[in-house]
Design an enzyme around this catalytic site. Structure first.
Site, short mmCIF file in Angstrom:
data_model
loop_
_atom_site.label_atom_id
_atom_site.label_comp_id
_atom_site.label_asym_id
_atom_site.label_seq_id
_atom_site.Cartn_x
_atom_site.Cartn_y
_atom_site.Cartn_z
N SER A 136 0.82 -1.21 0.00
CA SER A 136 0.00 0.00 0.00
C SER A 136 0.86 1.27 0.00
CB SER A 136 -0.95 -0.01 1.20
OG SER A 136 -0.23 -0.20 2.40
N GLY A 163 7.71 -8.63 2.64
CA GLY A 163 7.01 -9.80 2.11
C GLY A 163 5.61 -9.98 2.64
N GLU A 172 10.90 -8.45 -5.19
CA GLU A 172 11.38 -7.22 -4.51
C GLU A 172 12.87 -7.33 -4.20
OE1 GLU A 172 7.36 -5.71 -2.17
OE2 GLU A 172 8.64 -7.19 -1.20
N ALA A 184 8.02 -1.61 3.66
CA ALA A 184 8.60 -2.65 4.53
C ALA A 184 7.60 -2.96 5.63
CB ALA A 184 9.91 -2.17 5.13
C1 5RP Z 1 5.25 -6.63 -0.12
C2 5RP Z 1 6.03 -5.88 0.89
C3 5RP Z 1 5.46 -4.57 1.32
O1 5RP Z 1 6.32 -3.57 0.94
C4 5RP Z 1 5.28 -4.60 2.82
O2 5RP Z 1 4.42 -5.68 3.13
C5 5RP Z 1 4.68 -3.29 3.35
O3 5RP Z 1 3.38 -3.15 2.84
P1 5RP Z 1 2.47 -1.90 3.19
O4 5RP Z 1 3.12 -0.71 2.58
O5 5RP Z 1 1.14 -2.23 2.57
O6 5RP Z 1 2.38 -1.80 4.69
O7 5RP Z 1 7.08 -6.25 1.33
O8 5RP Z 1 5.81 -7.88 -0.36
#
Ligand code: 5RP
Length: 225
Positions: free
Chosen positions: A30, A97, A105, A85
């Protein structure tokens, strides 16, 4: 909502790292989606960049916004990547992840000169490990890898879709979400997982982030490695 505002603010702060003519890695999740949308606006205003997306989701978003795309087949050097992250520790080691895209990534991050992490303040931790560590495994090795990771002290759960079917990554693998609790030695755990047959990749990103941009309310905190 406050989180969304912080995510967008962090994403906005990362735009200064993107320069005319560059190849830009497009993260997943997001917060990365806020970055892709903001980059799309800049492209509409005339910025000339090419993006390398880290997931099918980000590819579709970037394409819908008219961001020109390229691939690792065409270009193996990426000037800057902006990604989110799940956790960031004081050494700028990451857990990633949560969105299931850790493999692409990490590949894109590894080919990147400046890897910029954007996050809301909730992602900043003293020690990694409260967030379950995603480990991507090939299906053939799933049970064996799960057993070996349990032996390292984690509670291991196969990631499932809402319909109960296993989550499939863009590379058609499964993900084991591994609850270690506080990870005492993240570097040693990364080495252990790197050497485990059947583990394709894990969500510990160590020595990769160049800059982390945390948004805390209206303030942006910039940490460099
Ligand atoms: C996807 C990731 C995302 O960057 C991580 O989960 C953070 O997501 P968000 O910005 O929705 O909190 O590693 O594989």
């Amino acid at each position: 909502m406050a989180n969304d505002q912080e995510k967008e603010a962090a994403a906005r702060a990362s735009l200064k790292f993107v320069q005319e003519g560059q190849v830009v890695g497009l993260g997943t999740g997001s917060t990365a989606a806020f970055f892709i949308k903001l980059l799309g606006e800049q492209v509409k205003n005339g910025l000339n960049v090419r993006g390398i997306p880290t997931s099918v989701r980000s590819l579709e978003l970037a394409r819908s916004l008219g961001i020109p795309l390229t691939t690792l087949d065409e270009c193996q050097e990426i000037a800057v990547t902006v990604d989110g992250a799940d956790e960031v520790d004081p050494q700028l080691r990451l857990i990633k992840g949560g969105g299931g895209a850790l493999l692409r990534e990490k590949i894109v991050a590894s080919a990147t000169r400046q890897f910029i992490v954007v996050a809301d303040a909730s992602k900043q931790v003293k020690k990694l490990g409260k967030f379950p560590l995603p480990v991507e495994v090939i299906k053939f090795a799933e049970a064996l890898a799960a057993k070996r990771i349990r032996a390292l002290g984690a509670e291991v759960q196969l990631r499932l879709e809402a319909d109960g079917k296993p989550y499939l990554t863009d590379e058609n693998n499964h993900i084991l979400d591994c609850r270690f609790g506080e990870i005492g030695d993240a570097d040693a755990l990364a080495r252990e997982l790197n050497g485990m047959p059947g583990v394709v990749e894990h969500g510990l990103f160590i020595g990769m982030a160049s800059v982390v941009l945390f948004a805390r309310g209206n303030e942006i905190v910039e940490l460099r490695r």
